[in-house]
Design an enzyme around this catalytic site. Structure first.
Site, mmCIF file in Angstrom:
data_model
loop_
_atom_site.group_PDB
_atom_site.id
_atom_site.type_symbol
_atom_site.label_atom_id
_atom_site.label_comp_id
_atom_site.label_asym_id
_atom_site.label_seq_id
_atom_site.Cartn_x
_atom_site.Cartn_y
_atom_site.Cartn_z
ATOM 1 N N SER A 67 0.848 -1.188 0.000
ATOM 2 C CA SER A 67 0.000 0.000 0.000
ATOM 3 C C SER A 67 0.887 1.242 0.000
ATOM 4 O O SER A 67 1.995 1.226 0.544
ATOM 5 C CB SER A 67 -0.863 0.001 1.251
ATOM 6 N N SER A 68 0.349 2.332 -0.556
ATOM 7 C CA SER A 68 1.130 3.575 -0.592
ATOM 8 C C SER A 68 1.339 4.163 0.810
ATOM 9 O O SER A 68 2.169 5.047 0.992
ATOM 10 C CB SER A 68 0.446 4.611 -1.486
ATOM 11 N N CYS A 69 0.597 3.650 1.814
ATOM 12 C CA CYS A 69 0.780 4.198 3.166
ATOM 13 C C CYS A 69 2.065 3.704 3.827
ATOM 14 O O CYS A 69 2.375 4.119 4.942
ATOM 15 C CB CYS A 69 -0.425 3.913 4.055
ATOM 16 N N TYR A 117 -1.021 -0.705 9.995
ATOM 17 C CA TYR A 117 -1.156 -1.371 8.690
ATOM 18 C C TYR A 117 0.133 -1.192 7.881
ATOM 19 O O TYR A 117 0.631 -2.130 7.262
ATOM 20 C CB TYR A 117 -2.342 -0.737 7.968
ATOM 21 N N LYS A 168 2.702 -3.991 6.261
ATOM 22 C CA LYS A 168 2.989 -4.062 4.824
ATOM 23 C C LYS A 168 4.486 -3.886 4.541
ATOM 24 O O LYS A 168 5.021 -4.509 3.618
ATOM 25 C CB LYS A 168 2.159 -3.009 4.072
ATOM 26 N N HIS A 191 -13.213 2.843 2.752
ATOM 27 C CA HIS A 191 -12.411 3.970 2.277
ATOM 28 C C HIS A 191 -13.337 5.091 1.810
ATOM 29 O O HIS A 191 -14.547 4.923 1.740
ATOM 30 C CB HIS A 191 -11.493 3.518 1.133
HETATM 31 O O1 GFB Z 1 -9.940 6.504 2.119
HETATM 32 P P1 GFB Z 1 -9.608 6.874 3.508
HETATM 33 O O2 GFB Z 1 -10.437 6.282 4.583
HETATM 34 O O3 GFB Z 1 -8.126 6.484 3.858
HETATM 35 O O4 GFB Z 1 -9.723 8.469 3.677
HETATM 36 P P2 GFB Z 1 -6.650 7.136 3.732
HETATM 37 C C1 GFB Z 1 -9.183 9.360 2.754
HETATM 38 C C2 GFB Z 1 -9.554 10.779 3.138
HETATM 39 O O5 GFB Z 1 -10.966 10.975 2.949
HETATM 40 C C3 GFB Z 1 -9.266 11.165 4.601
HETATM 41 C C4 GFB Z 1 -11.521 11.582 4.099
HETATM 42 O O6 GFB Z 1 -8.779 12.487 4.623
HETATM 43 C C5 GFB Z 1 -10.647 11.068 5.241
HETATM 44 O O7 GFB Z 1 -10.766 11.884 6.398
HETATM 45 N N1 GFB Z 1 -12.946 11.248 4.191
HETATM 46 C C6 GFB Z 1 -13.975 12.144 4.047
HETATM 47 C C7 GFB Z 1 -13.503 10.044 4.428
HETATM 48 N N2 GFB Z 1 -15.148 11.542 4.230
HETATM 49 C C8 GFB Z 1 -14.892 10.235 4.466
HETATM 50 C C9 GFB Z 1 -15.737 9.109 4.724
HETATM 51 O O8 GFB Z 1 -16.952 9.198 4.791
HETATM 52 N N3 GFB Z 1 -15.097 7.913 4.888
HETATM 53 C C10 GFB Z 1 -13.745 7.774 4.821
HETATM 54 N N4 GFB Z 1 -13.210 6.567 4.978
HETATM 55 N N5 GFB Z 1 -12.935 8.845 4.611
HETATM 56 C C11 GFB Z 1 -6.022 4.673 3.975
HETATM 57 C C12 GFB Z 1 -5.394 3.856 5.035
HETATM 58 O O9 GFB Z 1 -5.792 5.969 4.331
HETATM 59 O O10 GFB Z 1 -5.476 4.482 2.707
HETATM 60 C C13 GFB Z 1 -5.240 2.468 4.630
HETATM 61 O O11 GFB Z 1 -6.127 4.018 6.226
HETATM 62 C C14 GFB Z 1 -4.745 2.290 3.217
HETATM 63 O O12 GFB Z 1 -4.357 1.880 5.523
HETATM 64 C C15 GFB Z 1 -5.469 3.192 2.241
HETATM 65 O O13 GFB Z 1 -3.383 2.565 3.152
HETATM 66 C C16 GFB Z 1 -4.892 3.141 0.867
HETATM 67 O O14 GFB Z 1 -6.293 7.411 2.319
HETATM 68 O O15 GFB Z 1 -6.479 8.292 4.651
#
Ligand code: GFB
Length: 318
Positions: A108-110, A137, A141, A180
């Site tokens: 993952s890119s994280c 996570y 990875k 996500h």
């Molecule tokens: O996709 P996401 O949950 O993961 O959130 P990450 C991306 C951005 O969208 C964050 C915002 O800035 C969230 O605060 N966001 C806005 C929301 N509204 C929402 C919502 O309703 N749901 C969610 N989920 N986010 C993940 C990692 O990070 O990226 C994983 O947690 C993995 O480990 C993945 O690496 C690729 O992009 O922040």
């Protein structure tokens, strides 16, 4: 990889695994091995051992993982760290010992530092601190990709690692606490439209940027690299299409046809400010993505509506 080789897709019910099965079948690979969690619990070393001893795959795509969005990562650190370490350690080690010809590990890119220079190159790994919300996570990875490197160096095992950017597409998880951002926004705007809601809550400030790749593009990159790459270094896989979360929310609002305005809930963390991958290594090998964000978003929303219609049609079970 020949069309009759036995290929194990670990995690075939997940977003990535299901896309891999579709891509492999479309490419004519007929001998696909899969296992549900009930059949083979990949966190259980003995179960994994039994699977490899009896099914003897020649190739492995390791897409099984505990995955989730920012909220799930931040609130279930033990699950994300331990389950991922268990799954990847069991599968990579068993694959090597049972004579698998090649294994592809999905990261993952994280894994990259929170404040890595943009776009992020593969060589930026371990040059700075991780983003706190998903460090658990990320550490798992990083251990997985290092395990691939270590087995290659010590045992000559052909294990490669891909680091995809944020993924989306048909088969995604639409659970609002675990998902996500992209499936969450699709569901929130869809439900708001049906309910005539006064607002839609989007987490964070809306200012972080994310790069989105359609999962069918990732599956295509996986097949390409399984056939064309045998290096030790991880390979970034992205679309090059980066967008602010606020702009993404507006885009989803329009695709769904929802009138409700957006309200940002700044009590929820933003996560990393930006994580755009530098994919020049992959492009130099000759692979490019094919599905743009607008097209992919429309297609995923159509899939989601079909899913809801199907669920309405199916008799409900207790
Ligand atoms: O996709 P996401 O949950 O993961 O959130 P990450 C991306 C951005 O969208 C964050 C915002 O800035 C969230 O605060 N966001 C806005 C929301 N509204 C929402 C919502 O309703 N749901 C969610 N989920 N986010 C993940 C990692 O990070 O990226 C994983 O947690 C993995 O480990 C993945 O690496 C690729 O992009 O922040």
């Amino acid at each position: 990889m020949n069309s009759t080789d036995s290929i194990f897709v670990a995690g075939h019910r997940g977003l990535v695994g299901a896309a891999l099965v579709r891509a492999l079948q479309a490419a004519g690979y007929s001998n696909l091995l899969t296992a549900t969690r009930q059949e083979t619990d990949l966190t259980n070393q003995e179960a994994v051992e039994r699977f490899f001893a009896s099914r003897k795959p020649s190739y492995v795509f390791l897409a099984a993982a505990r995955v989730g969005g920012i909220m799930a990562n931040n609130t279930r650190p033990a699950d994300f760290l331990t389950e991922n370490l268990q799954i990847q350690t069991n599968v990579i080690d068993a694959a090597y010992r049972h004579g698998v010809k090649k294994l592809l590990f999905l990261g993952s890119s994280c894994i990259y530092p929170k404040l890595a220079p943009q776009p992020i190159q593969e060589q930026d790994l371990l040059t700075g601190s991780l983003e706190p919300t998903n460090q658990w996570y990320a550490i798992a990875k990083i251990a997985g990709l290092k395990m691939c490197q270590a087995y290659r160096r010590q045992h000559g095992f052909d294990a490669i690692s891909l680091m995809p950017t944020n993924l989306y597409g048909p088969g995604d998880n639409f659970d609002l606490q675990a998902s996500h951002v992209l499936p969450a926004l699709i569901r929130k705007f869809h439900e708001a439209r049906l309910a005539g809601a006064q607002e839609v809550v989007v987490w964070g400030t809306g200012s972080p940027k994310r790069e989105f790749l359609h999962v069918d593009d990732l599956a295509s990159a996986c097949l390409f690299l399984m056939r064309n790459y045998d290096g030790e270094e991880p390979m970034n896989v992205g679309s090059g299409e980066e967008i602010e979360i606020g702009a993404l929310a507006e885009m989803v609002r329009q695709v769904v046809g929802c009138q409700a305005p957006i309200r940002f809930d700044t009590s929820v963390p933003d996560g990393t400010p930006r994580k755009l991958l530098d994919c020049s290594k992959l492009r130099a090998l000759g692979w490019t993505p094919g599905i743009g964000l607008t097209q992919g978003l429309r297609q995923t929303y159509a899939w989601y509506q079909d899913l809801l219609a199907l669920n309405d049609y199916l008799p409900r079970t207790a």
